[in-house]
Every structure is written in structure tokens, then in C-alpha cells.
Design a protein around this motif. Structure first.
Motif, PDB file in Angstrom:
ATOM      1  N   GLU B   4       1.165  -1.366   0.085  1.00 41.54           N
ATOM      2  CA  GLU B   4      -0.121   0.401   0.068  1.00 41.54           C
ATOM      3  C   GLU B   4       1.269   1.154  -0.127  1.00 41.54           C
ATOM      4  N   PHE B   5       2.438   1.262   0.601  1.00 40.33           N
ATOM      5  CA  PHE B   5       2.678   2.451   0.175  1.00 40.33           C
ATOM      6  C   PHE B   5       3.818   2.325  -0.315  1.00 40.33           C
ATOM      7  N   ILE B   6       3.914   1.611  -0.975  1.00 36.26           N
ATOM      8  CA  ILE B   6       4.998   1.656  -2.352  1.00 36.26           C
ATOM      9  C   ILE B   6       4.513   2.157  -3.581  1.00 36.26           C
ATOM     10  N   ARG B   7       5.119   2.850  -4.719  1.00 35.46           N
ATOM     11  CA  ARG B   7       5.153   4.170  -5.467  1.00 35.46           C
ATOM     12  C   ARG B   7       5.830   3.571  -6.361  1.00 35.46           C
ATOM     13  N   ASN B   8       6.213   2.949  -7.344  1.00 37.99           N
ATOM     14  CA  ASN B   8       6.516   2.890  -8.539  1.00 37.99           C
ATOM     15  C   ASN B   8       6.819   3.503  -9.857  1.00 37.99           C
ATOM     16  N   PHE B   9       7.446   4.353 -10.269  1.00 43.68           N
ATOM     17  CA  PHE B   9       7.134   5.719 -11.230  1.00 43.68           C
ATOM     18  C   PHE B   9       8.452   5.677 -11.546  1.00 43.68           C
ATOM     19  N   SER B  10       8.342   6.261 -13.276  1.00 46.12           N
ATOM     20  CA  SER B  10       9.255   7.093 -14.331  1.00 46.12           C
ATOM     21  C   SER B  10       8.617   8.404 -14.639  1.00 46.12           C
ATOM     22  N   ILE B  11      10.097   9.175 -15.068  1.00 47.15           N
ATOM     23  CA  ILE B  11       9.867  10.624 -15.482  1.00 47.15           C
ATOM     24  C   ILE B  11      10.093  10.049 -17.028  1.00 47.15           C
ATOM     25  N   ILE B  12       8.791  10.970 -17.376  1.00 46.33           N
ATOM     26  CA  ILE B  12       9.255  11.001 -19.287  1.00 46.33           C
ATOM     27  C   ILE B  12       9.351  12.090 -19.375  1.00 46.33           C
ATOM     28  N   ALA B  13      10.215  12.472 -20.242  1.00 48.16           N
ATOM     29  CA  ALA B  13      10.606  13.379 -20.918  1.00 48.16           C
ATOM     30  C   ALA B  13      11.489  13.783 -22.544  1.00 48.16           C
ATOM     31  N   HIS B  14      11.345  15.018 -22.560  1.00 51.21           N
ATOM     32  CA  HIS B  14      11.949  15.228 -24.088  1.00 51.21           C
ATOM     33  C   HIS B  14      13.805  15.608 -23.529  1.00 51.21           C
ATOM     34  N   ILE B  15      14.862  15.974 -24.117  1.00 51.47           N
ATOM     35  CA  ILE B  15      15.295  15.963 -23.737  1.00 51.47           C
ATOM     36  C   ILE B  15      15.705  17.542 -23.310  1.00 51.47           C
ATOM     37  N   ASP B  16      16.565  18.184 -22.097  1.00 53.49           N
ATOM     38  CA  ASP B  16      16.685  18.835 -21.546  1.00 53.49           C
ATOM     39  C   ASP B  16      15.153  19.866 -21.622  1.00 53.49           C
ATOM     40  N   HIS B  17      13.979  18.758 -20.798  1.00 50.84           N
ATOM     41  CA  HIS B  17      12.634  19.577 -20.393  1.00 50.84           C
ATOM     42  C   HIS B  17      13.216  19.303 -18.755  1.00 50.84           C
ATOM     43  N   GLY B  18      14.327  19.110 -18.473  1.00 52.43           N
ATOM     44  CA  GLY B  18      14.317  19.285 -17.055  1.00 52.43           C
ATOM     45  C   GLY B  18      14.403  17.522 -16.225  1.00 52.43           C
ATOM     46  N   LYS B  19      14.257  16.893 -17.294  1.00 46.47           N
ATOM     47  CA  LYS B  19      14.695  15.231 -16.290  1.00 46.47           C
ATOM     48  C   LYS B  19      14.851  15.676 -15.367  1.00 46.47           C
ATOM     49  N   SER B  20      15.947  15.150 -15.530  1.00 46.83           N
ATOM     50  CA  SER B  20      17.444  15.039 -14.368  1.00 46.83           C
ATOM     51  C   SER B  20      17.184  16.265 -12.883  1.00 46.83           C
ATOM     52  N   THR B  21      17.064  17.818 -13.684  1.00 43.34           N
ATOM     53  CA  THR B  21      16.597  18.797 -12.457  1.00 43.34           C
ATOM     54  C   THR B  21      15.342  18.244 -11.220  1.00 43.34           C
ATOM     55  N   LEU B  22      14.408  17.587 -12.230  1.00 47.29           N
ATOM     56  CA  LEU B  22      13.429  17.310 -11.050  1.00 47.29           C
ATOM     57  C   LEU B  22      13.381  16.207 -10.474  1.00 47.29           C
ATOM     58  N   ALA B  23      14.691  15.421 -11.141  1.00 48.86           N
ATOM     59  CA  ALA B  23      14.967  13.891  -9.964  1.00 48.86           C
ATOM     60  C   ALA B  23      15.855  14.682  -9.183  1.00 48.86           C
ATOM     61  N   ASP B  24      16.743  15.356  -8.700  1.00 47.34           N
ATOM     62  CA  ASP B  24      17.744  15.687  -7.643  1.00 47.34           C
ATOM     63  C   ASP B  24      16.454  16.335  -7.507  1.00 47.34           C
ATOM     64  N   ARG B  25      16.101  17.271  -7.536  1.00 52.54           N
ATOM     65  CA  ARG B  25      15.339  17.606  -6.353  1.00 52.54           C
ATOM     66  C   ARG B  25      14.307  17.286  -5.661  1.00 52.54           C
ATOM     67  N   LEU B  26      13.796  16.168  -6.055  1.00 56.14           N
ATOM     68  CA  LEU B  26      13.016  14.768  -5.426  1.00 56.14           C
ATOM     69  C   LEU B  26      13.813  14.196  -5.057  1.00 56.14           C
ATOM     70  N   LEU B  27      15.275  13.458  -4.747  1.00 56.07           N
ATOM     71  CA  LEU B  27      16.693  13.288  -4.381  1.00 56.07           C
ATOM     72  C   LEU B  27      16.682  13.781  -3.431  1.00 56.07           C
ATOM     73  N   GLU B  28      16.862  15.679  -3.173  1.00 52.65           N
ATOM     74  CA  GLU B  28      17.354  16.277  -2.375  1.00 52.65           C
ATOM     75  C   GLU B  28      16.041  16.842  -0.731  1.00 52.65           C
ATOM     76  N   VAL B  29      14.746  16.642  -1.844  1.00 57.19           N
ATOM     77  CA  VAL B  29      13.384  17.007  -0.332  1.00 57.19           C
ATOM     78  C   VAL B  29      13.210  15.597  -0.066  1.00 57.19           C
ATOM     79  N   THR B  30      13.559  14.246  -0.515  1.00 58.96           N
ATOM     80  CA  THR B  30      13.032  13.579   0.752  1.00 58.96           C
ATOM     81  C   THR B  30      14.182  12.705   1.297  1.00 58.96           C
TER      82      THR B  30
END
Lengths: 358, 603
Positions: B4-30
Motif C-alpha cells: 500500500e505504501f510503495i509507489r513505482n514511477f518513472s519520468i518521461i521527458a524530452h532532452i533538456d525539458h528538465g528530467k535530471s533537475t527534477l529527479a535531483d530535487r526529488l532526491l534532495e527533498v526526500t
């Protein structure tokens, strides 16, 4: 018999084609340089008696005649069979020429490069064909028995017609010796660099193409031969008997010692090079030597001479393949045991020489 | 952990639309990473990935997040490759998730690659959360992008999360959306083990490490497991998760994502998409969707220095330890000597392998023009698969040639349409769909030969659109085409490495362009060098390189011999870097000329 070279890399202007360490330096540096140069010569332990002397530059003819005379005065065994001074045209008064003659100078090499005013101005020089003619007369009057005139093929603005005109002047002035250099297009000269960059400064866009320059050179070879001035080395031409015996030492592996910045020495076993820049030379005059590789030099140095090299002396077996290839391709020819460049081979000599590097 | 408490997700984005930056933020905030660690983390990843701004390998990072409802959640972020060459890998990563963030740049909008991957995610029944990123940019138009997502993809974007990953805006909202909108994993806890491999790489100490998603059952330390596709049995030596540092566990249970190592020797044994099951108590069925990856683009790789052939082979073998998607076999070229014929997923994949060989192994390479695999029916009734132009049979023995065809999707702006339509036309494309998708953008669907994509299509598309076109394609089948073999002769000698397969109708033009280009690239030699393009015995184009007139040091140096020697050495070195074919020295760049032969401007 060995030779002596004295380097004086000071000029009143830097020519656009020049890719040497020569140039315009502060007057104060010149005095210090002369002191260091005299000290270097005085310190030399002479193991042999010099036969030839060559004072090159730069522009040593700019020196006050008495200062200039102080240099050969330090060299033993004068008067020498051949003592050359490099001189810029347009600065030679009779007293000066007489003083040179008295100090032992018997051959003068004039850095004319071209007799066409437009081309001369393009290089940064100030003389005219007329001043060269006057200089030649002055030198003859002072009893200088051997005169060389330098020409450069490939200067900005040069055409077949203008080149012919320069060669007409050679005919008129009848120097015993002519050097024909092909402009080296590299990034070390202002003109060369501009040509490489495709720019317009120094008239670079009007410089003849490489192919055209090759034509000019070949035209000069033919024209000079017609005047009895024969090619004896890739860029050196002389009436028989007037070949520069000093320069021949370089190509025939005789010994020579060089004094001053960027001067080179060879004692038959080792080669030395003094620091290239004046400043470095003043700090420490001599660099360490490297042993000569006689086997490969025999070809890439010796083959520059029209007489070629004698395959009987030395070990040529390892070069059998390139020798065969280039004789088949018509760049080299074998005459008994003598190997030499063909006329076509001269212009492609770097292609040939590369294959003689070990 | 309770599913119930597991969420598996990925990120779909075009190059340069900011996928890595968003991923870094998620890592940082958690709290998965401090800022300092983030730098280190970034530095650890492959140079190539950072330089090109793309993800080549998949990653899986576990984030522990205490949500607004007060509960702790385990969020598994599966970072997928983002390029058309790696569609299969993407689809396996998506299969490991229940949801995806669709990150769209607030000023650029939806791109072809985003579209393709979103469709792929929908195909796997993922719940998609639209995220509009870069809302801090002056050119941001979140409302128009929201509309575009709805019209183009057909997703409800009314709840799209507005984010500026750069400024840290909307990160909390994104995490809450993941918790609330991505469903928890389903799967049978008590069923026999089934786990999906979605990436694997070789570690010199542990052997192959695989990333996996446990679908049913549990995987434990010491358990004997079986790989479905090859029936090989291994004992689990380690399991755990990355956070992003590797954290060992005793088991991974149903719904969880993590890593495993089991003394598997090569990555080709742990194939992406394969199913891991229990050796003693295997599942009845494997997980769906496994495919053997097949190379689509082929090229010869040759060392510039022929003595480096052994080095190249060792390097290829090492690379293959980590990349089971490319293959190679020895090949012999008259012009280039001994080399390897290599198969790749696509052009980017080729470039990656080539760059890694040059950088990591320091080998100077010559790559021959990429080719596709043709199906040739001979008059004798045989069917041959030929991916090497030099192996093309004699035309008199060919009954029919089929070439691979792709469906290509291009998304661009209306203002670049003219150039792009002309390009697609030139590349033998057939229009199947033309659709305005809002915000001044157009989506084109074309059927075209793969052969036309592998030469210079990307570069041409880029310049025709100033970079504002995106491309996605997939193989759609084969088509009968009148292809011919175009040979190049230098000084009368055929240079096999320059041979091309081209459509009959463009053969003359391509041949002409190719010889013109070679004339400019091959330096003058000591003799005249004719360059010819020929089909069979018929010469269709010819250029001549005139003989060099002079190469001479005509100057006196006061006895300076070393300067002469240096110059001669430099010239000789330069020649060494060329390939001698017959009597002609051909520089490396000349072999690349074939790559650019379709470019109209000739420079």
C-alpha cells in the motif's frame, strides 16, 4: 676544414616573410648581446683553425663598422679563405665596405628578395632596385670579390612578369652567387600566417599559389643556368668556383661552430643549438647537444646537393626500399654509385626525405 | 513493506525539458542526498551522459517520503533512457512502474520523443501525471501547454503540477501527486517468484548486477533462481536497493524495486525484459513482453593503426560486457585491413560505442558508413540478409531486394515545415499523417526507408528546423526497392570501405556528391589521382586530384639541421594517421564523407 658562424639577430624592422627569431630589440639589449657574444667566442677552446667565417642575422651590416670588426678579430686563423657578411641593401657606404674588407670580409650576401618595388614594400623593406645596383658597385669598388643576392619566390604580388624582371636584374648585376628561396608558408611569419588564414594583410591574397611558386622556382633554375649560374643545392646557385664553401660544410658534414642566439654547431659527432631567443641566450648561452644520426642525415641533408650522395660510403642498405621506389617514380636518379634528386624530385624533396627518417 | 505504501514511477521527458533537475530535487527533498552528495553523484555517472544530456543506462533510486497523510512511503524512481534507439529498454523500465511523470517544458511543449514514450506508458497502463516544468522562464505558457497535452496526447491535464525544478517550486506537490495518483503495485505475495529485469551491467567484483522489479513473490539471499529465457540457475548473492547508495537487504518482496547479483558472468545472460523465477518452484508463465534485441544499424569499425586490431577486439569485448545490445564479428576490408562489423540499435547507439572506444580505450577509429540489413532474394531462390555493402551479390544474381521501412513521427513548428517536408521527400518518405497539434506545432507521420535515416538525417533535420524538430521512429516492415551498390574507386582501385547501397534513382546524384567531397578531403599526392563512382562497371561520376607540385624546404638555416628534421617528422606523422589504399594516402575524414553524402550543400 671547419667553419665559424656568428649570429647577430638584430634588425631595424621585422620582415613579413621572416620566420626566424630575428627582430627589432631595444638598443640596450644589443650592447649586452655583443658583450655576451664576445665572451662566448673568447671562451671557446679552439681545437682547429677555422677556414670560413659567416656573420649572419638579423642584419649585422647595421653594426658600426668598428664594432663589427671586433667580432672577426676574435676568430683565429684570419684572413680566411671565405668570410661572408649578410647585409641589408641600401645601407652600404664605401667607407663601411672598406672597413668590412679590412676586417677580413671577402664575401657579402645581400638580402634583396625582390627587385620589384611593390613586392619589396610588401615585405617591409625600404630598398629599390637602384639602391641594390649602387650597393653592388660599392662592394665591387671596395674589393669584395664574391657577392650573393637572395631572392624569394612566392612573395605577395609576385607574377611571372615581375619575377622575370627580378631575374633580369640578376643578369644585369651579375652576382657570382644567387640564393632562391621559396616562401615558407607557416604560422611563424606574419605573411605565412595570413596566407594560411586566408586574410588580406601584407598582400597575402595576392601571393602566388603554391603551384605557381613552384613554376617561378623552376623558371629561375632555367634562367640562372642560362647565365652560367648553376644550382648546386636546392636553393643555392653559383658560377662554378663561387659556391659558398661555408654553406657547403653544412651539407657535406664538415664541422662548424656557431656563436650567438640560435647558432648551431657540429663537431662531426654531436650537434648543438644555442637558445633561440636573445633573452634566453643572455641567461645561458649553450644548450646540451644531441648525437648526430649520420645514416639518415646523409640523405635528407646530403641529397640537397646537386652532386648527390655517394652510396659507397656509409650504410644505405636499410634505405634500399625508398631508393628503389623513388628512382622508379622519377624523383631520384642513380648515376653509378651517386644518388641524387631529379629536377622534379627537388620540388618534392620533403616527400623523399621523409622516407629516409629512421 | 506493505505494498500500500510503495509507489513505482518513472519520468518521461524530452532532452533538456528538465528530467535530471527534477529527479535531483526529488532526491534532495526526500533527504536521499545532500547537496554535496548530489554533486558527487552526478560526477559518478558516465561522462557521455552528462555531456549529451541524455540517459543511456537506467537507474533505480528509492526515496523515503513522509506524506501529508503522516505515513511513510517508499517511492521508487526508475530513470529510463530517453532516446529512440532504446525504445525496448524504455518499455521494460515502464513495465516496472505503475505511474509516470510526464515532464513537459512550459515553453517548448510536447515533442515527438515525449509523445512516443507517453504512448508506450499508456500501453503499459501507467497512470500519467502531467508536470509542466520551467514555469519560471519568461517564455513559459503553462496554460497553452496544458491545452496541448490534452489535445495531442488526450490526457486530462487540469491537475497538471506546475513546477520549476530549477527554483524548487512545486516539488512537494509533485511528491504528493505521486503518492495520491500512482496506484500501489499489485501482484501476488504468495505466488511463485516472478521478477522483471529492466537493466543490467557488469561489475568487476560482483559480476552482473541487475535491476529488477519483483512482480510476484519474494526474492531472498541464498535463493536459487532461474532465468526464463535461457534456463540458467544462479544463487542470489546479494539483493538491495539504491538510495542512491547501494543498501543491502535480506529480501525484496512483491512490488519492490532493487538490485540483485548472483555471480552471473555476462550481461547477455541477464537480458533486459527477461523473467527471474524460483528454480525449485517456478512460475507457470513468464512476464509478458520479452524480446531478443536485434541490431538495426551496422557499420565496420577499424583501427587507424592496424596493429591496434587486438586492442580493439579486447575493447569491444569489454564494452559488450555492459551492453548486450550490440554485437560484432571480425571483418576484413581491402582498404582498411582487419576490423569488425558491428550491429547497433541505432545511430546514437553507434556513436556512443564509437566514442567510448576512443575515450575509454584510446583507440583511433575509422567507422564505415552505417548500413541497414537488406533482404535479398537471389535468382536461385535463396533469401540472404546482407548488412555489409561489400557483400552485396552481383546484380545479375538478384531477384528482389527488400529494405527495412520505418514509421517516423516528426514534431516541429509550422515555420520550419517547408524545409522539413522537402527533406522527408528527398529521403523517400511517404506522408501518412499531417496534423496541427496546437501552439503553432505540427505532427508529421511518414513512412520511410531506414536506410535514409542512418546517413545524415538527424543533422539535416536539425539544421532544417534549427533544432526545433523531434523525431521518433520504429520499424514497420520491409518494402521492395530497386537498390544498387555504389562503388568508389581511388586511383583505379575500388575502396570497399566507401561502398554504399543507394536507391537507383538517387545513385547518380549521390555518386557525384561523394566524389566531389572526396576530392576536397584527400590531400594531393605525388601523382594525379582520379576518383570515380561506379555502379558495376559503369562509371557515373569522376573527379581528379592533381599531383602535388612542391613540398620542399628551400631555405638556408645557418646549419640548423634539427629544424628540418622536425618538419619532416611532422609531415611523416600526418601521413601515418592516414590509411594507405594502393598508393594513395586517405585521411580518416574521407571515410566519413560517405556519411554526409546526402547533404545538399556539399560542404
Amino acid at each position: 676544414m671547419p667553419g665559424v658562424y656568428i649570429s647577430f639577430p638584430f634588425c631595424s624592422q621585422k620582415c613579413t616573410y621572416c620566420n626566424f627569431a630575428s627582430g627589432v630589440f631595444p638598443a640596450e639589449l644589443e650592447a649586452r648581446y655583443l658583450r655576451a657574444l664576445r665572451a662566448e667566442i673568447a671562451d671557446h677552446a679552439w681545437q682547429w683553425a677555422p677556414e670560413t667565417l659567416y656573420i649572419g642575422g638579423g642584419t649585422p651590416s647595421n653594426l658600426d663598422p668598428s664594432v663589427l670588426a671586433s667580432l672577426p678579430a676574435l676568430i683565429p686563423n684570419g684572413p680566411w679563405a671565405e668570410a661572408t657578411l649578410e647585409a641589408a641593401p641600401g645601407s652600404i657606404a664605401l667607407e663601411k665596405a672598406n672597413a668590412w674588407r679590412e676586417s677580413g670580409i671577402n664575401r657579402v650576401s645581400l638580402g634583396v628578395q625582390s627587385f620589384i618595388e611593390r613586392e619589396i614594400r610588401g615585405t617591409g623593406r625600404k630598398h629599390t632596385a637602384q639602391t641594390v645596383a649602387e650597393d653592388v658597385a660599392t662592394l665591387r669598388g671596395a674589393g669584395i670579390g664574391s657577392i650573393n643576392i637572395d631572392l624569394i619566390a612566392g612573395l605577395a604580388g609576385q607574377t611571372e612578369a615581375s619575377w622575370r624582371e627580378s631575374l633580369d636584374w640578376i643578369e644585369r648585376l651579375a652576382p657570382e652567387h644567387v640564393s632562391v628561396y621559396i616562401l615558407e608558408v607557416d604560422e611563424n611569419s606574419r605573411l605565412g600566417n595570413e596566407i594560411l588564414l586566408g586574410g588580406k594583410r601584407y598582400g597575402a591574397s595576392s601571393a602566388p599559389s603554391g603551384d605557381m611558386t613552384a613554376d617561378l622556382y623552376e623558371f629561375a633554375v632555367e634562367r640562372l643556368a642560362g647565365l652560367g649560374v648553376e644550382r648546386y643545392e636546392i636553393s643555392n646557385f653559383a658560377r662554378p668556383g663561387f659556391e659558398s664553401s661555408h654553406n657547403l660544410k653544412y651539407w657535406r658534414f664538415a664541422s662548424y661552430v656557431g656563436f650567438g642566439a640560435d647558432a648551431h654547431s657540429f663537431d662531426g659527432v654531436m650537434r648543438w643549438q644555442n637558445p633561440e631567443s636573445v633573452e634566453q641566450y643572455l641567461r645561458s648561452p649553450r644548450e646540451s647537444g644531441t648525437p648526430v644520426n649520420a645514416a639518415e642525415e646523409k640523405f635528407y641533408v646530403g641529397l640537397r646537393l646537386s652532386e648527390g650522395v655517394d652510396l659507397r660510403d656509409g650504410d644505405w642498405a636499410k634505405f634500399e626500399a625508398p631508393i628503389r621506389r623513388f628512382t622508379e617514380e622519377g624523383l631520384l636518379e642513380l648515376d653509378g654509385a651517386k644518388l641524387r634528386l631529379t629536377a622534379r624530385g627537388v620540388l618534392l624533396s620533403n616527400e623523399v626525405f621523409q622516407e629516409f627518417l629512421l | 513493506m506493505d505494498r500500500e505504501f510503495i509507489r513505482n514511477f518513472s519520468i518521461i521527458a524530452h532532452i533538456d525539458h528538465g528530467k535530471s533537475t527534477l529527479a535531483d530535487r526529488l532526491l534532495e527533498v526526500t533527504g536521499a542526498l545532500t547537496q554535496r552528495e548530489m554533486m558527487e553523484q552526478v560526477l559518478d555517472s558516465m561522462d557521455l551522459e552528462r555531456e549529451r544530456g541524455i540517459t543511456i543506462k537506467a537507474h533505480a533510486v528509492r526515496l523515503n517520503y513522509k506524506a501529508d497523510d503522516g505515513k511513510m512511503y517508499q517511492l521508487n524512481l526508475i530513470d529510463t533512457p530517453g532516446h529512440v534507439d532504446f525504445t525496448y529498454e524504455v518499455s521494460r523500465s515502464l513495465q516496472a512502474c505503475e505511474g509516470a511523470l510526464l515532464v513537459v517544458d512550459a515553453s517548448q511543449g510536447v515533442e515527438a520523443q515525449t509523445l512516443a514514450n507517453t504512448y508506450l506508458a499508456l500501453h503499459h497502463n501507467l497512470d500519467i501525471i502531467p508536470v509542466i516544468n520551467k514555469i519560471d522562464l519568461p517564455a513559459a505558457e503553462p496554460e497553452r501547454i496544458r491545452e496541448q497535452i490534452e489535445t495531442v496526447i488526450g490526457l486530462d491535464a487540469s491537475d497538471a503540477v506546475l513546477v520549476s525544478a530549477k527554483q524548487g517550486v512545486g516539488i512537494h506537490e509533485t511528491l504528493e501527486a505521486i503518492v495520491n495518483l500512482v496506484p500501489p503495485p499489485r501482484g501476488e505475495v504468495d505466488a511463485p517468484l516472478r521478477a522483471l529485469i529492466f537493466d543490467s551491467w557488469f561489475d568487476p567484483y560482483r559480476g552482473v548486477i541487475t535491476l529488477l522489479r519483483v512482480v510476484d513473490g519474494t526474492i531472498r539471499l541464498g535463493q536459487k533462481i532461474k532465468l526464463w529465457s535461457n534456463n540458467q540457475v544462479f544463487e542470489v548473492e546479494g539483493v538491495g536497493y539504491q538510495a542512491p547508495k547501494a543498501t543491502p537487504l535480506n529480501e525484496l518482496s512483491c512490488g519492490e524495486v532493487g538490485y540483485l547479483f548472483a555471480n552471473i558472468k555476462t550481461v547477455s545472460d541477464a537480458k533486459i525484459g527477461d523473467t527471474i523465477t524460483d528454480a525449485a518452484n517456478p512460475a507457470a508463465e513468464p512476464l509478458a513482453g520479452f524480446e531478443e534485441i536485434k541490431p538495426m544499424v551496422f557499420a565496420g569499425l577499424y583501427p587507424v593503426e592496424s596493429h591496434e586490431h587486438g586492442l580493439l577486439r579486447d575493447a569491444l569485448e569489454k564494452l559488450r560486457l555492459n551492453d548486450s545490445a550490440f554485437n560484432f564479428e571480425p571483418e576484413n576490408s581491402v582498404a582498411l585491413g582487419f576490423g569488425f562489423r558491428c550491429g547497433f540499435l541505432g545511430l546514437l547507439h553507434l556513436e556512443i560505442v564509437q566514442e567510448r572506444l576512443e575515450r575509454e580505450f584510446n583507440i583511433d577509429l575509422i567507422t564505415t558508413a552505417p548500413s541497414v540489413r537488406y533482404r535479398i532474394k537471389t535468382t536461385a531462390g535463396e533469401v540472404l540478409e546482407i548488412d555489409n555493402p561489400t557483400k552485396f551479390p552481383n546484380p545479375s544474381l538478384i531477384e528482389q531486394i527488400d529494405e527495412p521501412i520505418i514509421d517516423a513521427t516528426v514534431i516541429t513548428r509550422e515555420e520550419y515545415l517547408g524545409g522539413i517536408l522537402a527533406l522527408l521527400e528527398e529521403k523517400r518518405g511517404v506522408q501518412k499523417k499531417f496534423e496541427h497539434i496546437g501552439a503553432g506545432r505540427v505532427m508529421l507521420l511518414y513512412e520511410m526507408p531506414l536506410n535514409e535515416i542512418v546517413l545524415d538525417f538527424y543533422d539535416r533535420l536539425k539544421s532544417a528546423s534549427r533544432g526545433y524538430a523531434s523525431l521518433d521512429y520504429h520499424l514497420s516492415g520491409f518494402r521492395v526497392s530497386p537498390m544498387v551498390k555504389l562503388d568508389v574507386l581511388v586511383a583505379g582501385e575500388p575502396v570497399d570501405a566507401l561502398t554504399l547501397i543507394v536507391h537507383k534513382e538517387v545513385a547518380h546524384e549521390r555518386g557525384k556528391m561523394l566524389v566531389e567531397r572526396l576530392r576536397k578531403l584527400i590531400p594531393r599526392q605525388m601523382f594525379e589521382v582520379p576518383i570515380q563512382a561506379a555502379i558495376g562497371n559503369k562509371v557515373i561520376a569522376r573527379e581528379t586530384i592533381s599531383a602535388i607540385r612542391k613540398n620542399v624546404i628551400a631555405k638556408c638555416y645557418g646549419g640548423d639541421i634539427s629544424r628540418k628534421r622536425k618538419l619532416l617528422e611532422k609531415q611523416k606523422e600526418g601521413k601515418k594517421r592516414m590509411k594507405r589504399v594502393g598508393r594513395v594516402d586517405i585521411p580518416q575524414e574521407a571515410f566519413l564523407a560517405v556519411l554526409r553524402v546526402g547533404t545538399g550543400d556539399g560542404t
